[in-house]
Design a protein around this motif. Structure first.
Motif, PDB file in Angstrom:
ATOM      1  N   GLU A 108     -14.017   0.217   3.006  1.00 27.81           N
ATOM      2  CA  GLU A 108     -14.454   0.587   1.659  1.00 27.81           C
ATOM      3  C   GLU A 108     -13.232   0.941   0.830  1.00 27.81           C
ATOM      4  N   LEU A 109     -12.767  -0.011   0.045  1.00 28.82           N
ATOM      5  CA  LEU A 109     -11.563   0.204  -0.759  1.00 28.82           C
ATOM      6  C   LEU A 109     -11.978   0.645  -2.158  1.00 28.82           C
ATOM      7  N   SER A 110     -12.274   1.895  -2.288  1.00 31.01           N
ATOM      8  CA  SER A 110     -12.689   2.417  -3.597  1.00 31.01           C
ATOM      9  C   SER A 110     -11.481   3.061  -4.262  1.00 31.01           C
ATOM     10  N   LEU A 111     -11.675   4.214  -4.851  1.00 29.55           N
ATOM     11  CA  LEU A 111     -10.569   4.877  -5.540  1.00 29.55           C
ATOM     12  C   LEU A 111      -9.606   5.512  -4.536  1.00 29.55           C
ATOM     13  N   GLU A 112      -8.337   5.172  -4.691  1.00 28.94           N
ATOM     14  CA  GLU A 112      -7.277   5.748  -3.859  1.00 28.94           C
ATOM     15  C   GLU A 112      -6.045   5.922  -4.727  1.00 28.94           C
ATOM     16  N   LYS A 113      -5.100   6.668  -4.193  1.00 26.47           N
ATOM     17  CA  LYS A 113      -3.825   6.824  -4.885  1.00 26.47           C
ATOM     18  C   LYS A 113      -3.168   5.456  -5.014  1.00 26.47           C
ATOM     19  N   LYS A 114      -2.656   5.154  -6.202  1.00 25.84           N
ATOM     20  CA  LYS A 114      -2.071   3.841  -6.431  1.00 25.84           C
ATOM     21  C   LYS A 114      -0.858   3.619  -5.530  1.00 25.84           C
ATOM     22  N   VAL A 115      -0.585   2.341  -5.240  1.00 23.45           N
ATOM     23  CA  VAL A 115       0.545   1.963  -4.399  1.00 23.45           C
ATOM     24  C   VAL A 115       1.735   1.720  -5.319  1.00 23.45           C
ATOM     25  N   GLU A 116       2.649   2.665  -5.347  1.00 21.50           N
ATOM     26  CA  GLU A 116       3.724   2.662  -6.347  1.00 21.50           C
ATOM     27  C   GLU A 116       4.528   1.367  -6.334  1.00 21.50           C
TER      28      GLU A 116
END
Length: 259
Positions: free
Chosen positions: A204-212
């Motif tokens: 479940e790839l929902s809201l996560e910290k962005k990949v800088e």
């Protein structure tokens, strides 16, 4: 599922009195990054009886099947498809190279593939893919937390632009092919591959910290490709006569000699 889709396509032929020339998968399944709950995006090109085209009125030139949670099926009339082919329409060019094929009759798709280099416009394609990347980036990848799976809907069009810049040809449909060829930074490639594995595995790839690192790559490439798009030119001979010949040819092949 393939049999169900083929049955639906036969129903469409019978209901609308058309012949389907080819039908393929588009979208995330064709691009190589489906989720476990991805629907099936079936796209097709069809041809009607010759008399249908002999009319003083313009008629509807698409067939759409009501969308449900599993299936999204729609198609274009051959004349609409060839007009868009003449304009180097990127979605149509992707349909032609989709590896998931549900229907392929009369050899029409092969003929279009032979002609695609005569209609391919780097300028039109770069503007299409760049617009897609910018729109998805604005919508989904702003802020400290982002919709992780949406990275692929920005990365793929960016990599397609980079392919066009490098090779001046239509980009491959496979995201993995684009990633392998166009991303040289091993750390960046590793991070993208990790996200890809998670998406395909059904996490479940929902809201996560962005990949800088991925965001930095996207921002740099959008800025660079905007300049490239503005300088991009296309000089092609008008293919209309060739496409007219193809159109008339398939009216005869499918329905018999029209005189």
């Amino acid at each position: 599922m393939k049999e169900m889709i083929q049955e639906k396509l036969i129903e469409i032929e019978q209901k609308h009195d058309v012949k389907i020339l080819f039908a393929v998968e588009s979208g995330s399944r064709a691009w190589g990054f489906p989720s476990k709950d991805s629907d099936y995006d079936v796209r097709f090109v069809y041809i009607r009886q010759p008399d249908w085209y002999l009319s003083i009125d313009e008629k509807r030139d698409v067939i759409e099947v009501p969308i449900n949670d599993l299936l999204d099926i729609n198609g274009w009339d051959i004349r609409k498809a060839l007009k868009l082919f003449r304009k180097s329409n990127p979605p149509l060019l992707e349909w032609l190279v989709s590896e998931i094929i549900y229907y392929d009759t009369y050899g029409f798709k092969d003929e279009m593939l032979r002609l695609r280099h005569q209609v391919f416009s780097p300028k039109a394609s770069v503007h299409h893919y760049l617009s897609m990347a910018k729109g998805n980036y604005r919508m989904y990848l702003q802020g400290d937390e982002v919709k992780i799976k949406k990275y692929f809907y920005v990365l793929r069009p960016i990599l397609a632009c980079k392919w066009i810049e490098k090779y001046n040809t239509n980009p491959p449909i496979s995201f993995q092919d684009l990633l392998t060829e166009m991303v040289t930074d091993p750390v960046l490639k590793s991070e993208i591959n990790e996200l890809l594995s998670r998406k395909i595995a059904g996490e479940e790839l929902s809201l996560e910290k962005k990949v800088e690192r991925v965001n930095e790559f996207i921002e740099q490439e959008i800025e660079y490709l905007t300049d490239f798009a503005n300088s991009c030119t296309s000089e092609l001979e008008d293919p209309t006569n060739l496409l007219d010949i193809l159109y008339r040819k398939y009216l005869k092949i499918v329905w018999g000699n029209t005189g």
